[in-house]
Write a protein that holds these residues in place. Structure first.
Motif, PDB file in Angstrom:
ATOM      1  N   THR A 290     -11.464   6.901   8.821  1.00 29.28           N
ATOM      2  CA  THR A 290     -11.486   6.596   7.393  1.00 29.28           C
ATOM      3  C   THR A 290     -12.136   5.247   7.150  1.00 29.28           C
ATOM      4  O   THR A 290     -12.270   4.423   8.063  1.00 29.28           O
ATOM      5  CB  THR A 290     -10.062   6.590   6.790  1.00 29.28           C
TER       6      THR A 290
ATOM      7  N   ASP B 183      -3.452   6.086   0.667  1.00 27.41           N
ATOM      8  CA  ASP B 183      -4.892   6.075   0.922  1.00 27.41           C
ATOM      9  C   ASP B 183      -5.416   7.453   0.553  1.00 27.41           C
ATOM     10  O   ASP B 183      -5.149   8.440   1.250  1.00 27.41           O
ATOM     11  CB  ASP B 183      -5.184   5.772   2.399  1.00 27.41           C
ATOM     12  N   GLU B 184      -6.155   7.532  -0.553  1.00 19.23           N
ATOM     13  CA  GLU B 184      -6.566   8.816  -1.114  1.00 19.23           C
ATOM     14  C   GLU B 184      -8.023   9.134  -0.767  1.00 19.23           C
ATOM     15  O   GLU B 184      -8.925   8.406  -1.165  1.00 19.23           O
ATOM     16  CB  GLU B 184      -6.385   8.800  -2.627  1.00 19.23           C
TER      17      GLU B 184
ATOM     18  N   ARG C   7       0.849  -1.192   0.000  1.00 14.59           N
ATOM     19  CA  ARG C   7       0.000   0.000   0.000  1.00 14.59           C
ATOM     20  C   ARG C   7       0.879   1.234   0.000  1.00 14.59           C
ATOM     21  O   ARG C   7       1.801   1.360   0.810  1.00 14.59           O
ATOM     22  CB  ARG C   7      -0.896   0.015   1.240  1.00 14.59           C
TER      23      ARG C   7
ATOM     24  N   ARG D 124     -12.342   1.979   4.123  1.00 10.75           N
ATOM     25  CA  ARG D 124     -11.964   1.312   2.881  1.00 10.75           C
ATOM     26  C   ARG D 124     -12.551  -0.090   2.929  1.00 10.75           C
ATOM     27  O   ARG D 124     -12.883  -0.610   4.001  1.00 10.75           O
ATOM     28  CB  ARG D 124     -10.451   1.294   2.684  1.00 10.75           C
TER      29      ARG D 124
ATOM     30  N   ALA E 204       4.871   7.917   1.921  1.00  9.52           N
ATOM     31  CA  ALA E 204       3.538   7.399   2.243  1.00  9.52           C
ATOM     32  C   ALA E 204       3.126   7.796   3.659  1.00  9.52           C
ATOM     33  O   ALA E 204       3.934   7.769   4.587  1.00  9.52           O
ATOM     34  CB  ALA E 204       3.505   5.889   2.103  1.00  9.52           C
TER      35      ALA E 204
ATOM     36  N   HIS F  67      -1.646   4.170   6.985  1.00 11.33           N
ATOM     37  CA  HIS F  67      -2.857   3.590   6.404  1.00 11.33           C
ATOM     38  C   HIS F  67      -3.881   3.292   7.502  1.00 11.33           C
ATOM     39  O   HIS F  67      -3.541   3.165   8.673  1.00 11.33           O
ATOM     40  CB  HIS F  67      -2.513   2.301   5.654  1.00 11.33           C
ATOM     41  N   ASP F  68      -5.139   3.182   7.059  1.00 10.73           N
ATOM     42  CA  ASP F  68      -6.234   2.828   7.965  1.00 10.73           C
ATOM     43  C   ASP F  68      -6.302   3.797   9.153  1.00 10.73           C
ATOM     44  O   ASP F  68      -6.475   3.390  10.307  1.00 10.73           O
ATOM     45  CB  ASP F  68      -6.085   1.386   8.465  1.00 10.73           C
TER      46      ASP F  68
ATOM     47  N   PRO G 128      -7.616   2.972  -1.762  1.00  9.86           N
ATOM     48  CA  PRO G 128      -6.298   2.434  -1.411  1.00  9.86           C
ATOM     49  C   PRO G 128      -5.465   2.079  -2.649  1.00  9.86           C
ATOM     50  O   PRO G 128      -5.758   1.117  -3.348  1.00  9.86           O
ATOM     51  CB  PRO G 128      -6.652   1.171  -0.624  1.00  9.86           C
TER      52      PRO G 128
ATOM     53  N   SER H 202      -2.129   0.628  -4.252  1.00 12.90           N
ATOM     54  CA  SER H 202      -0.977  -0.226  -3.964  1.00 12.90           C
ATOM     55  C   SER H 202      -0.081  -0.304  -5.188  1.00 12.90           C
ATOM     56  O   SER H 202      -0.540  -0.158  -6.332  1.00 12.90           O
ATOM     57  CB  SER H 202      -1.427  -1.641  -3.578  1.00 12.90           C
TER      58      SER H 202
ATOM     59  N   HIS I 107      -1.445  -4.200   4.092  1.00 13.71           N
ATOM     60  CA  HIS I 107      -0.092  -3.668   4.230  1.00 13.71           C
ATOM     61  C   HIS I 107       0.322  -2.891   2.993  1.00 13.71           C
ATOM     62  O   HIS I 107      -0.302  -2.965   1.965  1.00 13.71           O
ATOM     63  CB  HIS I 107       0.913  -4.795   4.482  1.00 13.71           C
TER      64      HIS I 107
END
Length: 311
Positions: A302, A161-162, A158, A304, A294, A297-298, A269, A271, A311
């Motif tokens: 948020t 995360d947009e 990953r 997803r 980066a 994430h998560d 997400p 990757s 990962h």
């Protein structure tokens, strides 16, 4: 045609002697003679005549020499095109205006010495097949869709995360909001004609609809982003989702609004995918660059889909 025989022919033509050409090529004079004889049999002509000072080109040899030299240059370029570190790094960014394209522009600014070939492949199956065949070195995708696990030889990580934003025209009921929650979007028509069944982004929006009870319409032909913006600007009942880093330009008179979505914020997400045995040195540089830039994430607040590789 035997390229070594062609290389030997050019060496003799440049040296003017079989003996000197043999020394230049680190082979015996007998090997030089055998290669030239084999090449002459292939071509059906004499290439050299013996002279007091060595070997002289015949008329046919003179005609063949520039083509033989070009043949060797083409061969060298062909070999260089597939040598790791000698050919451009080939990366699929899906489309020119989306976040992966921006990530690669950032990489190019940070590493201008690395040659790049930017590709745009439509679906994840085509991208994975291209990675496995060596046609490309890497691709940006949302992985892994339900029922479509990645092959064991494909690695992924990953990288972004947009957040999604709501795009509305000036007369839309939510146009003046500083932010909107997903709950506030229930009952509003969200028009996204670019969603194609079977793609990873279609799977993403299907889960978003199911999770939060939204109404996303993918009806009508997809005439591209410009037509989408025109319609949203002129139709108070329609809005659309737009990823935060998607680069768009519209006429000033459209009065479009990009509104953050919250509680939770849907994130798309991205990757990076590559083949685990890919030796291109610039691929490691790209991965290190993306890892350094980066964000986490998560993040709290948020959303997803559950199928996204964590990962």
């Amino acid at each position: 045609m035997d390229l070594e025989a062609v290389r030997t022919f050019v060496a003799v033509a440049e040296a003017g002697q079989f003996q000197k050409a043999a020394a230049d090529l680190s082979i015996t004079q007998q090997a030089v003679s055998k290669r030239i004889a084999a090449l002459e049999r292939t071509l059906g002509v004499r290439l050299f005549t013996r002279a007091p000072r060595g070997a002289e080109l015949t008329i046919d040899g003179q005609a063949f020499l520039p083509h033989a030299s070009e043949l060797l240059r083409v061969s060298e370029r062909a070999v260089a095109s597939v040598l790791p570190g000698r050919r451009p790094l080939r990366v699929d960014v899906i489309a020119s205006r989306v976040a992966p394209s921006g990530l690669m522009r950032g990489f190019h600014r940070a590493h201008p010495e690395i040659e790049l070939d930017v590709m745009m492949l439509f679906d994840v199956e085509a991208a994975v097949a291209a990675i496995r065949s060596g046609a490309i070195d890497a691709s940006f995708r949302a992985v892994a869709m339900p029922g479509r696990p990645l092959p064991e030889d494909i690695e992924s990580v990953r990288v972004l995360d947009e957040p999604l934003q709501l795009l509305t025209g000036p007369a839309h009921a939510l146009a003046d909001a500083r932010s909107v929650t997903l709950a506030q979007l229930v009952g509003h028509r969200i028009w996204m004609p670019g969603i194609v069944p079977g793609t990873e982004w279609a799977a993403y929006y299907e889960d978003l609809v199911a999770e939060f009870g939204l109404t996303i319409e993918a009806t009508g032909p997809n005439f591209g982003s410009d037509a989408l913006l025109d319609t949203v600007a002129d139709t108070p009942a329609l809005a659309t989702f737009m990823s935060e880093q998607t680069r768009l330009v519209w006429p000033a008179g459209h009065g479009l609004r990009r509104i953050p979505v919250t509680d939770p914020t849907p994130v798309y997400p991205h990757s990076l995918l590559w083949h685990r045995d890919n030796p291109h040195p610039a691929l490691a540089t790209l991965r290190a660059h993306l890892a350094a830039s980066a964000a986490g994430h998560d993040a709290a607040g948020t959303w997803r889909p559950d199928w996204v590789i964590p990962h």
